[in-house]
Motif scaffolding. Structure first.
Motif, PDB file in Angstrom:
ATOM      1  N   SER A 143     -75.151  87.224 -89.805  1.00  0.00           N
ATOM      2  CA  SER A 143     -76.048  86.072 -89.667  1.00  0.00           C
ATOM      3  C   SER A 143     -77.003  85.984 -90.852  1.00  0.00           C
ATOM      4  O   SER A 143     -77.099  86.903 -91.681  1.00  0.00           O
ATOM      5  CB  SER A 143     -76.840  86.178 -88.364  1.00  0.00           C
ATOM      6  OG  SER A 143     -75.982  86.134 -87.242  1.00  0.00           O
ATOM      7  N   ARG A 196     -82.118  89.387 -89.086  1.00  0.00           N
ATOM      8  CA  ARG A 196     -81.110  88.333 -89.179  1.00  0.00           C
ATOM      9  C   ARG A 196     -81.356  87.321 -88.074  1.00  0.00           C
ATOM     10  O   ARG A 196     -81.847  87.672 -87.002  1.00  0.00           O
ATOM     11  CB  ARG A 196     -79.695  88.918 -89.073  1.00  0.00           C
ATOM     12  CG  ARG A 196     -79.335  89.818 -90.262  1.00  0.00           C
ATOM     13  CD  ARG A 196     -77.910  90.324 -90.164  1.00  0.00           C
ATOM     14  NE  ARG A 196     -77.543  91.165 -91.303  1.00  0.00           N
ATOM     15  CZ  ARG A 196     -77.063  90.718 -92.449  1.00  0.00           C
ATOM     16  NH1 ARG A 196     -76.860  89.411 -92.621  1.00  0.00           N
ATOM     17  NH2 ARG A 196     -76.765  91.543 -93.431  1.00  0.00           N
ATOM     18  N   VAL A 210     -80.052  86.145 -93.323  1.00  0.00           N
ATOM     19  CA  VAL A 210     -81.050  87.190 -93.552  1.00  0.00           C
ATOM     20  C   VAL A 210     -82.402  86.532 -93.809  1.00  0.00           C
ATOM     21  O   VAL A 210     -82.514  85.651 -94.667  1.00  0.00           O
ATOM     22  CB  VAL A 210     -80.664  88.081 -94.749  1.00  0.00           C
ATOM     23  CG1 VAL A 210     -81.779  89.081 -95.049  1.00  0.00           C
ATOM     24  CG2 VAL A 210     -79.354  88.799 -94.464  1.00  0.00           C
ATOM     25  N   PRO A 265     -77.568  86.646 -82.905  1.00  0.00           N
ATOM     26  CA  PRO A 265     -77.313  87.052 -84.294  1.00  0.00           C
ATOM     27  C   PRO A 265     -76.354  88.235 -84.354  1.00  0.00           C
ATOM     28  O   PRO A 265     -76.283  89.043 -83.434  1.00  0.00           O
ATOM     29  CB  PRO A 265     -78.698  87.459 -84.808  1.00  0.00           C
ATOM     30  CG  PRO A 265     -79.672  86.925 -83.816  1.00  0.00           C
ATOM     31  CD  PRO A 265     -78.964  86.853 -82.511  1.00  0.00           C
TER      32      PRO A 265
END
Length: 762
Positions: A568, A556, A570, A564
């Motif tokens: 967050s 992430r 991907v 992150p």
């Protein structure tokens, strides 16, 4: 007499019985379909012709008693349901054969060392809780059927622990012995003396510990910060503690190799006994890290002192090797000493390098007379190699290659792969380290045998060692963090076959982390750090790819530099990240359940007219290439504490030509250079900017002299050069290499490195 071992057989966790995961990787493993479970009737058996293996068998009995809270004796019973230590003279010294069948376990070896290593493998066949320090009432002691044949690749497999900079308690050293022995490393090299502290009791010279073991303060932060804590630091090992430690290590088949530094790194000794220096002045124990100009004087008082010290050291340590250092010895004190100059004339020595060789030869002769061998860092090659010396090659592998060609034994320990005081993750998220960047995958990639050596010459490569220098590492938990898991890679290099696969190692290591947890080792999780690589799209914009060693989780990231979290963005390989303006990407590895492992990695991208442009170099880098084909225009600026993104040239100028693709207006050229005196990295003498429209005729538009002042701290020199209103298709930058390292540098006369990163044009 027999006692029974009672074990509750309720399975715990999700231990996969069929997954055999061992570090270092054995020579061969054949798996069957059956199982063997230790129960109340199981016995440990030492065959009658194998009584010397009893101590190893007792170590197994103690381990089983700890986790089961029930005693078990060593017996000689016949029948099934037993763990047998048998003798097989056909198996080489440290090798073993381990066989698990539905009716029992056999560990065969020719001697107790092999049985000990077979036991370490057996422990890794159990669930990780077998290593617990407390009772595990629900632990299932079930083993998968298998046959393992194993032996080491190299005879010397070592870890160096620097206790000279900071003193570490005996309890920690014993724990370190336990953990390295579990991984079949067989040598612990203790760096016992330094400019900043003398750590071993010498009966004949009590001032070494009264004065030399204590410094008045220690540096805070990096050397460049020049800050101190104002607190005395000291400590030393008594001779009784050393004897106890040596005995403890011997039971784990670990040899402790002592190092007494000479002729450099000796200020603590000289502060204790001033007559050992070239001036006789009274000094203090060192408080500043780095290379010290005050070194042992090669006079008879010094040699008498060192022979007396080594006599006591040899009495304490039964190791074949005695390490005498020999590294980083500036010659300025010898140049200024009339005694040294007269001695050189008397002995027919042409320079101070030969004087160092004279020094080492005298020590070599003395140590050899005691039936031992010296090891020295590769500087002992300078001025001529002493007859019986073994070389520990740290400045790359060249010293080891040279020594092997001279038919001297070699331990490969290059700082490029084996210096565990370097950062193993992003410097911004890691504990303080000396600098550099050494992820575990780079350590794992090291191959001790050099292609330059013939088969006969390669026989002199005796092994490998990783080193932990502790200028910036003051506590045991920090030392463990730096050592592990990179010491596991070192173990596999030294033990397993040349054919290694990091992906396979990674899978085994993620399982092995559970064992380190049980051993209470504070290992680093930088293994999970996210790696960045950069390509470009048709618009010359950077395309960022993210990856992690562990493929089972999720990466992430954020685009604004914030940390992150489990919500967050991907990352997907199918959609790389496009950088269309100045950005700071922060990325981290998450398990599928949302737990972040390791710390986030951050990269800042600065977009300019040069970003994504192709270029050529008059000399291609041989070692440090920035990690990417066009590392100098990928938008990422090099950082102070990492060599990874930098492009390096040893003894060569930086000569760079970039094609804008068409005539382009610009007025500023920015170039970054790194300075790291101790690593031989020096800023350029000057830099010159040229332009051209045809890539043939170039016009100089700016030249800057940068001076010759030498800074010993690490730094980044970011040059923002105004070039007026320029309009050209081709840009050429030439920076002149510093040249030969200066007289007072430990690498005096060797070619300096020039490190360059990110050419930005605006």
């Amino acid at each position: 007499m027999k006692k029974t071992l009672l074990v509750c057989l309720i399975s715990i966790g999700s231990f996969a019985q069929n997954a055999i995961s061992i570090i270092p990787k054995p020579e061969s493993i054949t798996q069957g379909k059956g199982k063997f479970t230790i129960n109340s009737a199981t016995q440990i058996v030492v065959e009658s012709n194998n009584t010397e293996a009893r101590d190893v068998a007792e170590q197994l009995a103690i381990r089983l008693k700890i986790v089961s809270n029930k005693p078990i004796d060593i017996g000689s019973a016949n029948g099934n349901n037993k763990i047998v230590f048998s003798k097989d003279q056909t198996i080489e010294k440290e090798g073993y054969n381990l066989k698990v069948t539905p009716t029992g376990v056999t560990i065969a070896a020719s001697n107790p060392i092999g049985h000990f290593y077979g036991l370490q493998t057996l422990l890794q066949l159990f669930p990780s809780q077998i290593l617990s320090s407390s009772t595990q009432p629900n632990l299932s002691l079930t083993l998968s059927e298998c046959t393992i044949k194993d032996k080491p690749r190299f005879e010397y497999r070592g870890i160096m622990m620097d206790v000279g900079r900071y003193f570490y308690p005996v309890e920690f050293i014993k724990k370190l012995v336990d953990v390295i022995a579990f991984h079949k490393l067989n040598t612990l090299h203790l760096h016992l003396t330094e400019d900043q502290g003398w750590r071993i009791e010498i009966k004949k010279y009590p001032k070494l510990t009264e004065i030399g073991s204590v410094r008045k303060e220690s540096m805070l932060g990096h050397h460049r910060d020049q800050k101190y804590d104002g607190k005395p630091h000291g400590g030393f090992y008594t001779q009784d503690q050393i004897r106890d430690l040596v005995t403890y290590a011997q039971r784990k088949y670990v040899t402790i190799v002592p190092e007494i530094e000479m002729p450099g790194h000796a200020l603590a000794a000289i502060a204790s006994y001033p007559e050992l220096g070239c001036t006789g002045e009274q000094y203090e124990v060192g408080t500043e890290w780095g290379v010290e100009e005050r070194v042992f004087c090669p006079n008879e008082k010094t040699f008498e002192f060192l022979e007396n010290v080594l006599t006591e050291v040899i009495d304490l340590f039964p190791s074949q090797y005695i390490h005498i250092g020999g590294d980083e010895c500036p010659k300025i004190a010898w140049k200024n000493s009339q005694f040294c100059q007269d001695l050189m004339k008397k002995e027919g020595l042409k320079d101070e390098h030969e004087l160092q060789s004279y020094f080492i030869r005298r020590i070599d002769k003395f140590v050899s007379s005691k039936g031992r061998k010296i090891i020295g860092w590769d500087e002992i090659l300078e001025g001529g190699l002493s007859p019986n010396a073994t070389v520990m090659s740290w400045r790359g592998v060249d010293g080891g290659i040279a020594a092997a060609k001279q038919k001297h034994d070699v331990i490969m320990s290059p700082n490029s792969h084996m210096y565990l005081d370097y950062y193993q993750g992003s410097a911004s998220s890691e504990p303080l380290a000396i600098g550099g960047f050494l992820p575990i995958e780079k350590t794992y990639s090291f191959e001790p045998f050099a292609p330059e050596l013939t088969a006969e010459e390669s026989k002199y490569i005796k092994g490998v060692q990783a080193n932990l220098w502790t200028e910036y590492i003051s506590k045991p938990e920090h030392a463990e963090y730096m050592l592990f898991p990179r010491a596991l890679a070192t173990a596999e290099i030294g033990w397993s076959s040349k054919e290694k696969n990091f992906e396979d190692f990674s899978k085994r290591m993620t399982k092995h982390f559970e064992r380190l947890d049980q051993l209470a080792v504070n290992y680093s999780k930088a293994f999970y750090s996210v790696a960045f690589s950069t390509s470009k799209n048709s618009l010359n914009q950077p395309l960022v790819s993210l990856s992690s060693n562990d493929k089972n989780g999720i990466i992430r990231y954020t685009m604004d530099g914030t940390k992150p979290n489990e919500k967050s963005l991907v990352y997907s390989d199918a959609k790389k990240i496009t950088i269309d303006g100045d950005r700071t990407i922060a990325a981290a590895y998450f398990t599928k359940s949302g737990q972040m492992l390791g710390a986030p990695t951050m990269k800042s991208y600065v977009i300019s007219k040069s970003t994504g442009k192709t270029y050529s170099l008059s000399k291609e880098p041989k070692k440090y290439n920035g990690g990417e084909k066009y590392a100098l225009t990928n938008g990422i600026r090099g950082e102070n504490n990492s060599n990874d993104p930098w492009v390096g040239f040893q003894g060569e100028n930086f000569d760079f030509t970039m094609d804008f693709g068409q005539k382009t207006f610009f007025n500023t050229v920015s170039v970054g250079f790194q300075g790291a005196y101790a690593s031989w990295i020096m800023p350029p003498k000057n830099i010159e900017i040229f332009v051209s429209d045809d890539n043939k005729t170039f016009k100089s538009i700016k030249k800057m002299e940068l001076g010759s002042a030498v800074k010993k701290e690490n730094f980044v020199q970011q040059l923002n050069i105004s070039v007026g209103n320029s309009n050209a298709r081709y840009l050429k930058i030439v920076a002149e290499n510093y040249g030969k390292l200066p007289e007072d540098h430990p690498g005096k006369g060797s070619p300096a490195w020039l490190f360059v990163d990110e050419v930005s044009v605006k």
